[in-house]
Scaffold this active site. Structure first.
Site, PDB file in Angstrom:
ATOM      1  N   GLU A  66       0.821  -1.209   0.000  1.00 43.19           N
ATOM      2  CA  GLU A  66       0.000   0.000   0.000  1.00 43.19           C
ATOM      3  C   GLU A  66       0.856   1.260   0.000  1.00 43.19           C
ATOM      4  O   GLU A  66       0.588   2.210  -0.741  1.00 43.19           O
ATOM      5  CB  GLU A  66      -0.929  -0.016   1.221  1.00 43.19           C
ATOM      6  CG  GLU A  66      -1.690   1.275   1.463  1.00 43.19           C
ATOM      7  CD  GLU A  66      -2.683   1.625   0.375  1.00 43.19           C
ATOM      8  OE1 GLU A  66      -3.243   2.740   0.437  1.00 43.19           O
ATOM      9  OE2 GLU A  66      -2.892   0.810  -0.559  1.00 43.19           O
ATOM     10  N   HIS A  76     -11.768   5.158  -7.782  1.00 45.57           N
ATOM     11  CA  HIS A  76     -10.319   5.308  -7.696  1.00 45.57           C
ATOM     12  C   HIS A  76      -9.653   4.678  -8.910  1.00 45.57           C
ATOM     13  O   HIS A  76      -8.712   5.244  -9.486  1.00 45.57           O
ATOM     14  CB  HIS A  76      -9.830   4.651  -6.400  1.00 45.57           C
ATOM     15  CG  HIS A  76      -8.435   5.049  -6.021  1.00 45.57           C
ATOM     16  ND1 HIS A  76      -7.974   6.338  -6.074  1.00 45.57           N
ATOM     17  CD2 HIS A  76      -7.389   4.299  -5.576  1.00 45.57           C
ATOM     18  CE1 HIS A  76      -6.714   6.383  -5.675  1.00 45.57           C
ATOM     19  NE2 HIS A  76      -6.342   5.157  -5.380  1.00 45.57           N
ATOM     20  N   HIS A 101     -20.272  -8.360 -17.055  1.00 53.87           N
ATOM     21  CA  HIS A 101     -18.910  -8.051 -17.500  1.00 53.87           C
ATOM     22  C   HIS A 101     -18.521  -8.944 -18.689  1.00 53.87           C
ATOM     23  O   HIS A 101     -17.905  -8.464 -19.652  1.00 53.87           O
ATOM     24  CB  HIS A 101     -17.935  -8.253 -16.339  1.00 53.87           C
ATOM     25  CG  HIS A 101     -16.521  -7.863 -16.667  1.00 53.87           C
ATOM     26  ND1 HIS A 101     -16.173  -6.643 -17.190  1.00 53.87           N
ATOM     27  CD2 HIS A 101     -15.354  -8.550 -16.534  1.00 53.87           C
ATOM     28  CE1 HIS A 101     -14.867  -6.589 -17.373  1.00 53.87           C
ATOM     29  NE2 HIS A 101     -14.343  -7.738 -16.986  1.00 53.87           N
TER      30      HIS A 101
END
Length: 352
Positions: free
Chosen positions: A76, A138, A255
């Site tokens: 991260e 994001h 999808h």
């Protein structure tokens, strides 16, 4: 001219760095490291990952609900460091753009706004415990940043080196309204498919269907449109997902169907641009599409191996860039000097 070349080099460098940020973001998400640091922008109250026994003890006391996992925390934090560096580079590009009136000022300004909002989305991803709409936002913000940098590079390159009038006339003679409609439809389909991919990942729906072409379960009977409601059911954390099985099947099946639509439109577009834009443009579309399909199928049959899943994210972005390049070629085969000047003038007017 030399300063323009250095400026263009900085844009290319930012573009390469933005691609790395997207890849690191996918790696962070797929290794379940999105909450590797439970706070933002630091990590357990430190500027870097706590590793000594003393710092880990302090971190555990401060965040008893989030035990320190050093590897996930580093995943991260490395993503944050590189993303922060990209933000500084984009700020430098915006500063340099406004120093020269002939440079495009609108796109660098938009880029700076996007990357600032992207930082806020990064914070909310942590503080809102991976809420799917924020996670997808994001991801889309990262793709938007890369696309805007790519378009800025195209504009500045064309401004510095213009095509000959003969090249312009040959291209314009071969481009009709139907091709423009097809190119826009293909671009919109790719964007929607990327958003669907982000929604699939954010809701942990990637592994609910493990057979081709759509799903091994009766997805049509289980189809539940509520799976696409932007506000997820309230939960303490959204890690590992909160939707039920039918909703996840719905997301995954949609999808897959979206991939079929994108494939059809990109194939049509590749065939249609082979003459007006050349065989190279057609082959780029076919190559990016072929790689993306191969990676998607591999994700299904091999149950989402990490390297393939990250590559699928990055190749989805590359397909978007190739499609954007094609659309620019269809709508703007002429030199971008006039458009550049117009954009610069509009920027000055809006700030005057």
């Amino acid at each position: 001219m030399e300063k323009d070349k250095r400026y263009l080099g900085l844009i290319y460098g930012a573009l390469a760095l933005a691609l790395v940020v997207v890849a690191l973001g996918a790696f962070t998400r797929l290794t379940e490291a999105g909450l590797g640091c439970p706070d933002w922008p630091g990590c357990y109250g430190f500027l870097t990952v706590p590793q000594s026994a003393e710092k880990i003890a302090q971190a555990t006391e401060a965040f008893p609900h989030a035990p320190v996992e050093i590897q996930k925390a580093w995943n991260e934090m490395i993503h944050r460091y590189v993303a922060g560096t990209l933000g500084l580079v984009i700020a430098a590009i915006a500063f340099l753009a406004w120093r020269r009136p002939e440079r495009n000022r609108m796109l660098p300004s938009v880029l700076l706004a996007v990357v600032t909002f992207q930082a806020a989305l990064g914070m909310w991803t942590v503080t809102m415990n991976l809420m799917p709409i924020v996670v997808m936002g994001h991801l889309l913000g990262g793709f938007t940043t890369v696309t805007l940098l790519f378009m800025l590079a195209l504009l500045e390159r064309r401004r510095i080196k213009e095509p000959t009038q003969l090249e312009v006339d040959v291209q314009k003679a071969s481009i009709g309204g139907k091709l423009k409609v097809l190119s826009v439809a293909a671009l919109l389909a790719v964007v929607m498919q990327i958003a669907l991919g982000g929604w699939t990942s954010a809701n942990y729906a990637a592994l609910v269907c493990t057979q081709l072409p759509v799903c091994e379960v009766d997805w049509a009977e289980k189809y539940d449109a509520s799976a696409f409601h932007p506000i997820s059911p309230k939960n303490e954390t959204y890690q590992y997902g909160v939707l039920n099985f039918d909703q996840r099947v719905t997301i995954h099946a949609t999808h897959r169907i979206g991939a079929m639509v994108v494939t059809a439109l990109i194939l049509l577009l590749a065939f249609a641009v082979r003459k007006p834009l050349g065989a190279g443009a057609s082959l780029l579309l076919l190559g990016a599409l072929g790689i993306q399909i191969t990676l998607g199928v591999t994700n299904v049959v091999a149950l989402l191996p990490l390297s393939v899943a990250v590559a699928h994210n990055v190749c989805g972005l590359l397909l978007l860039l190739v499609t954007v390049r094609t659309v620019v070629g269809v709508f703007a085969p002429v030199s971008m000097t006039a458009a550049q000047s117009s954009l610069g003038d509009s920027g000055r007017l809006s700030h005057g």
